[in-house]
Design a protein around this motif. Structure first.
Motif, short mmCIF file in Angstrom:
data_model
loop_
_atom_site.label_atom_id
_atom_site.label_comp_id
_atom_site.label_asym_id
_atom_site.label_seq_id
_atom_site.Cartn_x
_atom_site.Cartn_y
_atom_site.Cartn_z
N GLU A 1 2.51 9.47 -5.52
CA GLU A 1 3.14 10.62 -5.25
C GLU A 1 4.36 11.07 -6.11
OE1 GLU A 1 5.23 12.51 -1.44
OE2 GLU A 1 3.76 10.98 -0.99
N LEU A 2 5.03 10.08 -6.63
CA LEU A 2 6.40 10.36 -7.31
C LEU A 2 5.87 10.65 -8.58
CD1 LEU A 2 9.38 10.01 -7.44
CD2 LEU A 2 9.14 7.73 -8.58
N LEU A 3 4.76 10.44 -9.16
CA LEU A 3 4.29 10.58 -10.57
C LEU A 3 3.91 12.12 -10.64
CD1 LEU A 3 4.02 8.55 -12.90
CD2 LEU A 3 1.45 8.61 -12.50
N VAL A 4 3.14 12.51 -9.30
CA VAL A 4 2.52 13.85 -9.27
C VAL A 4 4.00 14.76 -9.17
CG1 VAL A 4 1.45 15.57 -7.82
CG2 VAL A 4 0.61 13.24 -8.14
N GLN B 1 0.73 -1.27 0.22
CA GLN B 1 -0.09 -0.02 -0.08
C GLN B 1 0.98 1.16 -0.02
OE1 GLN B 1 -2.54 -0.19 3.12
NE2 GLN B 1 -4.23 1.10 2.24
N GLU B 2 1.89 1.19 0.94
CA GLU B 2 2.71 2.48 0.87
C GLU B 2 3.42 2.58 -0.32
OE1 GLU B 2 5.44 1.86 4.28
OE2 GLU B 2 6.56 3.86 3.45
N ASN B 3 4.02 1.39 -1.03
CA ASN B 3 4.59 1.37 -2.31
C ASN B 3 3.66 2.21 -3.18
OD1 ASN B 3 6.16 0.96 -4.34
ND2 ASN B 3 6.84 -0.86 -3.95
N GLN B 4 2.59 1.72 -3.21
CA GLN B 4 1.60 2.29 -4.28
C GLN B 4 1.29 3.78 -4.28
OE1 GLN B 4 -0.03 0.45 -6.34
NE2 GLN B 4 -0.80 2.08 -7.34
N SER B 5 1.07 4.14 -2.72
CA SER B 5 0.81 5.62 -2.65
C SER B 5 2.32 6.65 -3.13
CB SER B 5 0.72 5.95 -1.18
OG SER B 5 1.56 5.66 -0.08
N VAL C 1 8.05 18.60 -11.58
CA VAL C 1 9.33 18.70 -12.20
C VAL C 1 9.55 19.21 -13.56
CG1 VAL C 1 11.53 17.62 -12.52
CG2 VAL C 1 10.31 17.30 -10.15
N GLN C 2 8.63 18.34 -14.31
CA GLN C 2 8.88 18.76 -15.68
C GLN C 2 8.32 20.11 -15.94
OE1 GLN C 2 6.57 16.03 -17.93
NE2 GLN C 2 7.43 14.39 -17.05
N GLN C 3 7.34 20.75 -15.40
CA GLN C 3 7.02 22.13 -15.51
C GLN C 3 8.31 23.02 -14.92
OE1 GLN C 3 3.26 22.19 -13.38
NE2 GLN C 3 2.23 22.12 -15.40
N VAL D 1 14.98 13.89 -14.99
CA VAL D 1 14.63 13.13 -13.65
C VAL D 1 13.96 11.86 -13.83
CG1 VAL D 1 13.77 13.30 -11.49
CG2 VAL D 1 15.51 14.70 -11.94
N ALA D 2 12.85 12.02 -14.42
CA ALA D 2 11.86 11.13 -14.80
C ALA D 2 12.43 10.00 -15.48
CB ALA D 2 10.69 11.78 -15.66
N ASN D 3 13.50 10.28 -16.17
CA ASN D 3 13.97 9.33 -16.84
C ASN D 3 15.41 9.54 -17.16
OD1 ASN D 3 14.34 6.79 -18.19
ND2 ASN D 3 12.85 7.12 -19.45
N PRO D 4 16.42 9.67 -16.40
CA PRO D 4 17.64 10.22 -16.42
C PRO D 4 18.63 9.09 -17.38
CG PRO D 4 17.43 9.16 -14.39
CD PRO D 4 16.06 8.91 -15.06
#
Lengths: 162, 357
Positions: free
Chosen positions: B71-74, B63-67, B79-81, B285-288
């Motif tokens: 969060e990472l995705l958000v 569950q923690e991994n999922q959350s 970061v992209q912006q 960062v998203a895909n170094p």
């Protein structure tokens, strides 16, 4: 130094070390003013019950170590503990003849003196506390005294130390 | 006689300690001597934490991994912006001919103890001179500014919190940029703002960020939120209190900010990126691994600040990694634009001493 003497000093140093650990241990914020003065209590015990071995010098050193450990003003606890040890050394015969509850009252006074001196030097650096709160640990320390005496008496008896 | 001597020595020590800086070197050694006390008292908590980690159920972990993934995705999206915004900011700054903005490198530190004296708002952290920590270094946590390093040992250091009675820092209101001084009151949940005129434009809920004046704290870190504004008719100054944003009583991990930092503004013969360039390097960062840097961004990577010590346990994070990639150059020294592989260009942290605030 014979074996019982080294055992005795071993016990003294261990107890002071444990008191120092308790003095820096993290406690919840709301109880932070209630922490008993462990180092002061342990040194009072040794100066009252073994005044021939432990005195002002050792108390001063322990106080300096406490100052270093708590990150406060250097010399504040050294002075306070030296004063308390001096009083204890002068009055040990009278104090040791009292019952444990009468002793508690005297411990209250002595720890109070310790707090006043330590707080005086700490306020030179601007880290002295309000007097009402500074006196709170005094009450708690006095209440801890019977427990401490019991534990250290037991330890001394266990190692056959006079 | 002996007592008098010892008492006088103790008073002399206290006076020297509080009135002079003669003990500065000794304090460093003293911290090394007493650090084991704090390590030892921290052991029970560490055991507890270890046990807690071991006894957590698989479902909970999943569950923690999922959350965390969510969060990472958000965050990645943000970061992209960021990369585009930072590049734009750099260009605008150039247009304005304004000073270069500094990037900051950070080092994660763990709190191992708290000063037992309640009047002393200080914590002890597990990073010291060996990790490149210096006196005056700013400390932040996930939500705001925590304080600054005041004493260093070889592996530990004392951090003074912003709420300590002897601490004050320059801040500015985020809404209108007005500059103020926030000082500690010896209360972990309160900062006082000094010399705020009664008719000053300040409201409850205003965000205070570090202004960077005084040169100790980097600018732009959130410090506190204004909690109460009480105009005082009998004096020219209003009584303004603010609540620190950093979790001063609860944080376990803090970040040490290295000010030496790579420069954002381009230098040398490099040209600033055009608007079309920025999206291409927006998500390193998203895909170094897939972000193939151009000649310009290679220079960025090459000049990235290395850590003083890259041990596996000591995480060094650069929060603006992606932002840097979007910039043409991050070092004041001219970098070869033809360089194809990032070569680590070592620039040790500069412990630039600054006057106390």
């Amino acid at each position: 130094m014979n074996i019982s003497q080294s055992l005795f000093y071993g016990l003294v140093f261990t107890s002071v070390f444990c008191a120092l650990l308790l003095a820096v241990a993290v406690i919840p914020l709301q109880y932070v003013w209630l922490r008993p003065e462990f180092v002061c209590l342990v040194l009072l015990y040794w100066t009252l019950y073994t005044p021939q071995h432990i005195g002002v010098g050792l108390a001063w050193l322990a106080g300096l170590l406490e100052d270093l450990a708590v990150g406060g003003v250097w010399g504040a606890h050294a002075l306070a503990l030296a004063v308390v040890a001096l009083v204890a050394q002068i009055a040990y015969q009278r104090l040791c003849s009292y019952s444990i509850w009468q002793q508690c009252f005297w411990i209250f006074m002595l720890v109070g003196v310790h707090q006043l001196f330590a707080n005086w030097l700490e306020s030179l650096h601007g880290v002295g506390g309000p007097i009402g709160l500074v006196m709170l640990p005094t009450v708690i320390s006095a209440l801890c005294w019977p427990l401490l005496v019991m534990v250290l008496h037991q330890l001394r008896r266990h190692y056959h130390l006079q | 006689m002996r007592f008098t001597l010892l008492a006088l020595v103790a008073i002399a020590l206290a006076l020297i300690y509080s009135r002079t800086h003669w003990f500065a070197e000794l304090q460093k050694k003293a911290l090394d001597i007493v650090a084991p006390f704090y390590w030892l008292t921290d052991i029970p908590r560490e055991i507890g934490e270890w046990g807690e980690k071991r006894l957590v159920s698989k479902e909970q972990l999943l569950q923690e991994n999922q959350s965390l993934h969510t969060e990472l995705l958000v965050q990645q999206h943000r970061v992209q912006q960021m990369a585009a915004v930072v590049a734009e900011n750099t260009r605008l700054r150039q247009l304005l001919n304004s000073a270069d903005k500094l990037e900051n490198r950070v080092l994660v530190a763990e709190l191992i103890g708290v000063a037992p004296n309640p009047m002393l708002h200080r914590v002890i952290i597990n990073r010291g001179q060996d990790d490149g920590v210096y006196v005056g270094q700013p400390v932040v946590d996930a939500s705001g500014l925590v304080g600054q390093v005041v004493e260093i040992g070889s592996t530990t250091s004392w951090v003074m919190l912003i709420t300590d009675t002897s601490h004050a820092l320059p801040v500015q209101i985020n809404r209108n940029g007005s500059r103020l001084i926030a000082e500690g009151r010896g209360n972990l949940y309160q900062l006082a703002l000094r010399h705020v005129p009664n008719n000053f434009d300040i409201q409850v809920g205003d965000l205070l960020v570090s202004s960077g004046l005084g040169k100790r704290f980097p600018s732009g870190y959130p410090v506190a939120v204004v909690e109460s504004v009480k105009p005082n008719k009998s004096s020219p100054w209003a009584e303004v209190l603010a609540k620190p944003l950093a979790e001063l009583n609860r944080n376990r991990h803090v970040l040490l900010v290295f000010e030496e930092a790579a420069r954002v503004a381009p230098t040398g013969g490099l040209t600033p990126p055009t608007g079309e360039d920025t999206p291409a390097v927006a998500s390193p960062v998203a895909n170094p691994t897939t972000a193939k840097p151009s000649a310009n961004s290679t220079a960025t990577a090459a000049s990235k600040m290395p850590t003083p010590k890259s041990e596996p346990g000591k995480t060094v994070v650069s929060p603006a990694k992606s932002a840097q990639a979007a910039k043409p150059a991050t070092n004041a020294a001219p970098v070869k634009p033809s360089a194809t592989t990032p070569s680590p260009k070592v620039a040790p942290p500069i412990p630039a001493p600054s006057p106390p605030q």
